[in-house]
Design a protein around this motif. Structure first.
Motif, PDB file in Angstrom:
ATOM      1  N   TYR A 147      47.434  46.718  31.765  1.00 53.59           N
ATOM      2  CA  TYR A 147      46.283  45.923  32.203  1.00 53.59           C
ATOM      3  C   TYR A 147      44.985  46.696  32.034  1.00 53.59           C
ATOM      4  O   TYR A 147      43.943  46.131  31.749  1.00 53.59           O
TER       5      TYR A 147
ATOM      6  N   SER B  96      37.564  43.232  43.216  1.00 52.74           N
ATOM      7  CA  SER B  96      38.833  43.370  42.501  1.00 52.74           C
ATOM      8  C   SER B  96      38.790  44.507  41.487  1.00 52.74           C
ATOM      9  O   SER B  96      39.801  45.163  41.246  1.00 52.74           O
TER      10      SER B  96
ATOM     11  N   ASN C  21      41.494  47.501  41.443  1.00 52.54           N
ATOM     12  CA  ASN C  21      42.288  47.867  40.267  1.00 52.54           C
ATOM     13  C   ASN C  21      42.126  49.328  39.871  1.00 52.54           C
ATOM     14  O   ASN C  21      43.056  49.939  39.368  1.00 52.54           O
TER      15      ASN C  21
ATOM     16  N   PRO D  86      50.427  48.556  35.169  1.00 51.13           N
ATOM     17  CA  PRO D  86      49.023  48.859  35.534  1.00 51.13           C
ATOM     18  C   PRO D  86      48.237  49.490  34.381  1.00 51.13           C
ATOM     19  O   PRO D  86      47.045  49.198  34.214  1.00 51.13           O
TER      20      PRO D  86
END
Ligand code: ADP
Ligand code: MG
Length: 228
Positions: free
Chosen positions: A110, A78, A82, A107
């Motif tokens: 995060y 993950s 990302n 995005p």
């Protein structure tokens, strides 16, 4: 950049399992614009999800920039997703109670970017997709084509290494599809963005630079698109 070798994919169905990808061998280099085409149920989304690090349940090998992704743990997988991949979906997947600029900034939020840098990047990408005056709008006040542009802006804001797009024009009329394809072509040509797209629309697929056909989970052809 992307190298799949002997990739098989099985889905469990009760006691038995069904094979949906068979011995996929595929190399994709930086800067390519690839369309994957095939009938509904042929395994396009399954393949795209493996390529985009959404699905780590496959056998065979996946080398990404020399990294042995097939050996990665869930969390390594993950992280890789990302920091490397931007996603565009058929149904946009925008958050309807957030404004366009809030959706696009997610995005980077995060990723822990600074507010000032985020705001600057949001303006840049909205400009790139032709929506610089729509930042304060809610997605539901925009047309389908505009919503897909917002989702493309969100997909590129963190400068991913490649974009995956699953039927990005599937919910759009043909004129709007052409506009979205023009945007993808521009991103690919001017920004060297690598794009891997699934479609079952021949007209859309033929606007990529390379066309891979899949049938019953097998690659049956893989060709450069000859511009007419
Ligand atoms: P496409 O995107 O080409 O329409 P998919 O990759 O979605 O095809 O699906 C390929 C095959 O795998 C289909 O037969 C589908 O029914 C099956 N399939 C997809 N997702 C799952 C799942 N989560 N569990 C079981 N079978 C699945
Ligand atoms: Mg699909």
């Amino acid at each position: 950049m992307i190298r799949l070798q002997g990739v098989d994919k099985f889905y469990k169905q009760g006691e038995s399992s069904v094979q949906v990808l068979h011995d996929i061998n595929l190399d994709i280099s930086e800067g390519e614009f690839v369309a994957i085409m095939g009938q509904s149920g042929s395994g396009k989304s399954t393949l795209l999800n493996i390529i985009g690090f959404l699905d780590d349940q496959f056998s065979g090998t996946y080398f990404y920039k020399k990294l042995s992704v097939h050996n990665y743990t869930r969390s390594q997988f993950s992280k890789l997703r990302n920091s490397n991949v931007g996603f565009v979906f058929q149904n946009f997947k925008l958050i309807n109670n957030l404004t366009v600029q809030e959706n696009v900034s997610l995005p980077l939020l995060y990723a822990g970017a600074k507010r000032k840098d985020i705001n600057k990047r949001v303006l840049e990408v909205l400009q790139q997709v032709g929506l610089k005056d729509s930042g304060k709008d809610l997605p539901t006040n925009l047309s389908g084509g505009q919503q897909q542009r917002v989702s493309i802006a969100r997909a590129i804001i963190a400068q991913p290494n490649f974009l995956i797009a699953d039927e990005p024009t599937g919910a759009l009329d043909s004129k709007t599809s052409d506009e979205i394809m023009l945007l993808f072509k521009r991103l690919n040509q001017h920004n060297n963005t690598t794009i891997i797209m699934v479609t079952h629309d021949e007209k859309v697929g033929n606007q990529a630079k390379r066309l891979i056909r899949i049938l019953d989970g097998r690659i049956i052809s893989d060709k450069k698109v000859v511009l007419s």
